[in-house]
Design an enzyme around this catalytic site. Structure first.
Site, PDB file in Angstrom:
ATOM      1  N   THR A  22       0.846  -1.194   0.000  1.00 38.99           N
ATOM      2  CA  THR A  22       0.000   0.000   0.000  1.00 38.99           C
ATOM      3  C   THR A  22       0.878   1.240   0.000  1.00 38.99           C
ATOM      4  O   THR A  22       1.667   1.417   0.934  1.00 38.99           O
ATOM      5  CB  THR A  22      -0.907   0.060   1.245  1.00 38.99           C
ATOM      6  OG1 THR A  22      -1.223   1.417   1.536  1.00 38.99           O
ATOM      7  CG2 THR A  22      -0.261  -0.537   2.475  1.00 38.99           C
TER       8      THR A  22
ATOM      9  N   ASP B  94      -0.302   4.037   0.497  1.00 35.51           N
ATOM     10  CA  ASP B  94      -0.914   4.912   1.507  1.00 35.51           C
ATOM     11  C   ASP B  94      -0.404   4.595   2.916  1.00 35.51           C
ATOM     12  O   ASP B  94      -0.693   5.329   3.852  1.00 35.51           O
ATOM     13  CB  ASP B  94      -2.441   4.760   1.487  1.00 35.51           C
ATOM     14  CG  ASP B  94      -3.063   5.293   0.208  1.00 35.51           C
ATOM     15  OD1 ASP B  94      -2.327   5.888  -0.602  1.00 35.51           O
ATOM     16  OD2 ASP B  94      -4.280   5.118   0.014  1.00 35.51           O
TER      17      ASP B  94
HETATM   18  O1  F6P Z   1      -4.640   2.298  -2.914  1.00 32.79           O
HETATM   19  C1  F6P Z   1      -3.581   3.111  -3.195  1.00 32.79           C
HETATM   20  C2  F6P Z   1      -3.955   4.235  -4.123  1.00 32.79           C
HETATM   21  O2  F6P Z   1      -2.792   4.648  -4.772  1.00 32.79           O
HETATM   22  C3  F6P Z   1      -4.655   5.390  -3.436  1.00 32.79           C
HETATM   23  O3  F6P Z   1      -3.786   6.302  -2.843  1.00 32.79           O
HETATM   24  C4  F6P Z   1      -5.425   5.991  -4.579  1.00 32.79           C
HETATM   25  O4  F6P Z   1      -6.573   6.656  -4.161  1.00 32.79           O
HETATM   26  C5  F6P Z   1      -5.825   4.809  -5.381  1.00 32.79           C
HETATM   27  O5  F6P Z   1      -4.864   3.824  -5.130  1.00 32.79           O
HETATM   28  C6  F6P Z   1      -5.992   5.089  -6.836  1.00 32.79           C
HETATM   29  O6  F6P Z   1      -5.937   3.904  -7.559  1.00 32.79           O
HETATM   30  P1  F6P Z   1      -6.638   3.573  -8.935  1.00 32.79           P
HETATM   31  O7  F6P Z   1      -6.900   4.866  -9.647  1.00 32.79           O
HETATM   32  O8  F6P Z   1      -5.661   2.700  -9.628  1.00 32.79           O
HETATM   33  O9  F6P Z   1      -7.888   2.834  -8.602  1.00 32.79           O
END
Ligand code: F6P
Length: 446
Positions: free
Chosen positions: A207, A209
């Site tokens: 992650t 995040d």
């Molecule tokens: O889960 C990690 C992350 O990078 C978040 O920070 C972000 O909101 C999301 O994924 C965006 O991912 P995607 O646009 O690929 O669904």
């Protein structure tokens, strides 16, 4: 003492001498060769133990990671699967490479396959062929961001996934994924247990995040926030080079503002950091808009770093994504509109610059620190799996590699504690108000 069950599941007795002996026999005084009785303590201060109502004779601890003298799987007969799920994260290829290298070079496992495009790769109707993985296939993949296996969001039927594992004779499945994917891994493990199969499910938490609990930091996080600092630097340079300059940087972070906090602390150019964990007021004399106007009047410019999940109390969201995550409203556009209107209403010059590094921070290759972390996580995952551990993720807790039962790793979310020392550092570094909105009467200046 509040009971936390940190027991790691085990497929059966380990009877096979580990091939790692040739590497480790000389290390008589090192912590290598991990004994089952060794524990990495859950709490690292006496106060935390006391808060659970316990004493030092009753310390909960994670099982320590690392090679065991006896292993469960016979390497010559073991088939391994690897899958990467969810959004990208720097270091995915490093983990894949680390798994394949450790399995082949040190354990002598020869049959390793990669499932393509996340959990879709197990489901026949998607038609994604599996990929054979060996030392040559993964040779220099760590040089690139992304994942050679591809990835996807969303769950698939765990029964169909286990059917696929059975058909292919897979004994160990490594799942490299975040919260949603690890929930999926737990469901796969549940089906395996129902069918009384001896297939190990070992997760490597992923992650950017940094929102998975019970690990010091997730891999790729440092690379991601380091990359994000470039946008903060650009925002600062733009802002200070124009009258009424304001730089507004949006960074990833849906529910956890770690990227925003760390990037802001690393760069030290932000005047405001807005994160999901700390609501903020926009209006009123103590709200963000008036504060910003005063800051620009006094200093000439300002920089705001906003996590994508911050300030959702001010805007409407839009359903959920394939992983079931809420799709948030665009806080950056909302702030742009409100700041522009506010400066215009006060007849104040504004040069507002929006920056959003977006996917740039997560599609890059891992930096050297994360590269080291990834390969060590991969080694820990292989040791755990070969020793028959299952329903477990590997992580680093208080600097030690540990085995964390999957149900613990998905039991909660790691967030920035508004009362904790990280957020205090952000407040100290930015000088932004500790609370937004009207101050309690007794705190008002005389
Ligand atoms: O889960 C990690 C992350 O990078 C978040 O920070 C972000 O909101 C999301 O994924 C965006 O991912 P995607 O646009 O690929 O669904």
């Amino acid at each position: 003492m509040a009971f936390v069950d940190l027991t790691v599941s085990q497929l059966g007795e380990c009877r096979i001498n580990s091939p790692l002996a040739q590497l480790l026999y000389i290390r008589r005084s090192s912590p290598h060769w991990v004994d089952a009785s060794d524990r990495v303590l859950l709490d690292d201060t006496a106060a935390m133990v006391a808060a659970r109502g316990g004493d030092v004779r009753d310390l909960p601890g994670f099982e320590a990671g690392g090679p065991r003298r006896k292993i469960f799987f016979d390497p010559s007969k073991t088939r391994v699967g690897i899958v990467t799920c969810g959004g990208l994260c720097p270091g995915l290829n490093n983990v894949i490479r680390g798994l394949v290298m450790e399995l082949t070079r040190h354990y002598g496992v020869r049959r390793i396959i990669g499932f393509r495009n996340g959990y879709q790769g197990f489901i026949a109707r998607y038609g994604h062929p599996v990929m054979d993985l060996d030392e040559a296939t993964v040779d220099d993949i760590n040089e690139d961001g992304g994942t050679i296996l591809g990835s996807s969001r969303g769950q698939q039927d765990p029964a169909e996934i286990v059917d696929c594992l059975e058909q292919l004779g897979v004994n160990i499945l490594f799942v490299i994924g975040g919260d949603g994917s690890l929930h999926g891994a737990q469901r796969i493990a549940d089906v395996i247990a129902e069918r009384r199969l001896r297939i190990a499910i070992v997760g490597i938490p992923k992650t950017i995040d940094n929102d998975i609990p019970y690990i010091d930091h997730s891999f790729g996080f440092r690379t991601a926030f380091s990359r994000a600092t470039e946008s903060i630097r650009a925002a600062h340079i733009e802002a200070r080079s124009a009258p009424g300059g304001v730089g507004l940087v949006k960074l990833m972070g849906r529910h956890s503002g770690f990227i925003a906090c760390y990037a802001a602390l690393a760069k030290n150019d932000a005047d405001y950091v807005l994160i999901p964990e700390v609501p903020f007021a926009l209006d009123g004399e103590e709200g963000l808009l008036a504060h910003l106007r005063r800051m620009v009047a006094r200093r000439g410019h300002a920089v705001i770093v906003v996590a994508e999940g911050a300030g959702q109390e001010h805007i409407a969201g839009h359903g959920t994504d394939a992983s079931g995550n809420a799709r948030f409203g665009d806080i950056q556009r909302h702030l742009q509109q409100r700041i522009t209107e506010d400066f215009a209403a006060h007849d104040t010059e504004l040069n507002l610059k929006l920056l959003d590094p977006s996917y740039v921070i997560r599609s890059v290759p891992a930096n050297p620190y994360d590269s080291v972390y990834c390969v060590r996580l991969a080694h820990a995952a292989v040791h755990a799996a070969m020793a028959g551990r299952t329903e477990v993720v590997v992580g680093r807790w208080h600097g030690r590699f540990v085995h964390i039962p999957i149900h613990i790793a998905i039991s909660t979310r790691n967030t920035v504690d508004p009362d904790g020392d990280l957020w205090l550092s952000v407040l100290e570094s930015t000088g932004q108000p500790a609370r937004w909105g009207p101050r309690p009467v007794q705190l008002k200046a005389a």
